[in-house]
Design a protein around this motif. Structure first.
Motif, PDB file in Angstrom:
ATOM      1  N   TRP A 221      -7.216   8.123  -1.634  1.00  0.00           N
ATOM      2  CA  TRP A 221      -7.100   8.181  -3.091  1.00  0.00           C
ATOM      3  C   TRP A 221      -5.652   7.995  -3.513  1.00  0.00           C
ATOM      4  N   LEU A 222      -5.424   7.185  -4.532  1.00  0.00           N
ATOM      5  CA  LEU A 222      -4.141   7.119  -5.231  1.00  0.00           C
ATOM      6  C   LEU A 222      -4.103   8.314  -6.162  1.00  0.00           C
TER       7      LEU A 222
ATOM      8  N   MET B 231      -0.841   0.926  -7.555  1.00  0.00           N
ATOM      9  CA  MET B 231      -1.100   0.669  -6.138  1.00  0.00           C
ATOM     10  C   MET B 231      -0.105  -0.329  -5.548  1.00  0.00           C
TER      11      MET B 231
ATOM     12  N   TYR C  70     -13.322   0.115  -6.888  1.00  0.00           N
ATOM     13  CA  TYR C  70     -12.417   1.201  -7.255  1.00  0.00           C
ATOM     14  C   TYR C  70     -13.189   2.263  -8.023  1.00  0.00           C
TER      15      TYR C  70
ATOM     16  N   ARG D 242      -8.161  -2.407 -10.562  1.00  0.00           N
ATOM     17  CA  ARG D 242      -7.181  -1.914  -9.597  1.00  0.00           C
ATOM     18  C   ARG D 242      -5.953  -1.429 -10.358  1.00  0.00           C
TER      19      ARG D 242
ATOM     20  N   THR E 133      -7.775   7.459  -7.760  1.00  0.00           N
ATOM     21  CA  THR E 133      -8.510   6.203  -7.641  1.00  0.00           C
ATOM     22  C   THR E 133      -8.642   5.868  -6.166  1.00  0.00           C
ATOM     23  N   THR E 134      -9.854   5.538  -5.740  1.00  0.00           N
ATOM     24  CA  THR E 134     -10.082   5.223  -4.329  1.00  0.00           C
ATOM     25  C   THR E 134      -9.251   4.018  -3.903  1.00  0.00           C
ATOM     26  N   THR E 135      -8.894   4.026  -2.632  1.00  0.00           N
ATOM     27  CA  THR E 135      -8.153   2.921  -2.042  1.00  0.00           C
ATOM     28  C   THR E 135      -8.959   2.374  -0.871  1.00  0.00           C
ATOM     29  N   LEU E 136      -8.712   1.114  -0.568  1.00  0.00           N
ATOM     30  CA  LEU E 136      -9.314   0.467   0.591  1.00  0.00           C
ATOM     31  C   LEU E 136     -10.834   0.594   0.609  1.00  0.00           C
TER      32      LEU E 136
ATOM     33  N   HIS F 138      -0.144   7.216   2.576  1.00  0.00           N
ATOM     34  CA  HIS F 138      -1.272   8.149   2.571  1.00  0.00           C
ATOM     35  C   HIS F 138      -0.873   9.392   3.342  1.00  0.00           C
TER      36      HIS F 138
ATOM     37  N   PHE G 283       0.866  -1.171   0.000  1.00  0.00           N
ATOM     38  CA  PHE G 283       0.000   0.000   0.000  1.00  0.00           C
ATOM     39  C   PHE G 283       0.898   1.213   0.000  1.00  0.00           C
TER      40      PHE G 283
ATOM     41  N   GLY H 224      -0.426   9.128  -2.316  1.00  0.00           N
ATOM     42  CA  GLY H 224      -1.828   9.025  -1.967  1.00  0.00           C
ATOM     43  C   GLY H 224      -2.225  10.190  -1.087  1.00  0.00           C
TER      44      GLY H 224
END
Length: 160
Positions: free
Chosen positions: A106-107, A91, A126, A87, A119-122, A6, A3, A98
């Motif tokens: 977000w990435l 990532m 996505y 994905r 792009t959303t993470t976790l 962030h 990961f 992030g």
């Protein structure tokens, strides 16, 4: 599983993304490739479409062609949202950038054309948001406007 790091959204991160907005030619309508996720993710994306705001970054919603509950757009040039994308391989990069905006990770990827793709993470699906270079003057304001809907519709977790 790697990961990326962030960083909470702060004024310095926002300042890094603020650029001078240039002139652009008006397109009649934007277009976007419609993602083709599985049934579970599609259901989440339909819920996201239902709760998306009518305005993002003070721009009215104008969905791209072809019409789909998996795509949305605002303004011209359009801020484009795609739900149910694959994905991103980025990532896997522990050095990838992030940001966290109002509780949504977000990435961050700057594109060759000067636009930014987030792009959303976790999350269980996505969600990708592209902010064209001509709309980056307000930094990550579109992500602030979209965070509430993403949190309501797309649960935290790892996408299948």
């Amino acid at each position: 599983m790697n990961f990326f790091r962030h960083r909470p959204l702060g004024l310095s991160a926002l300042a890094l993304l603020i650029t001078v907005a240039g002139c652009s030619s008006a397109d009649d309508s934007a277009s976007a490739a419609v993602p083709s996720p599985g049934a579970g993710v599609t259901k989440l994306c339909r819920e996201l479409d239902r709760v998306l705001p009518s305005k993002v970054d003070d721009q009215d919603r104008q969905d791209p062609e072809p019409a789909s509950a998996l795509t949305a757009g605002w303004g011209d040039p359009a801020i484009i949202l795609l739900c149910g994308v694959e994905r991103p391989s980025k990532m896997d990069d522990p050095e990838a950038d992030g940001v966290e905006v109002n509780g949504v990770g977000w990435l961050l990827e700057k594109q060759d054309d000067g636009s930014f793709r987030f792009t959303t993470t976790l999350r269980k699906a996505y969600v990708e948001v592209t902010i064209p270079k001509d709309r980056t003057a307000n930094g990550m304001a579109p992500l602030v406007d979209l965070a509430s809907g993403v949190k309501k519709a797309i649960p935290e977790g790892i996408a299948d």
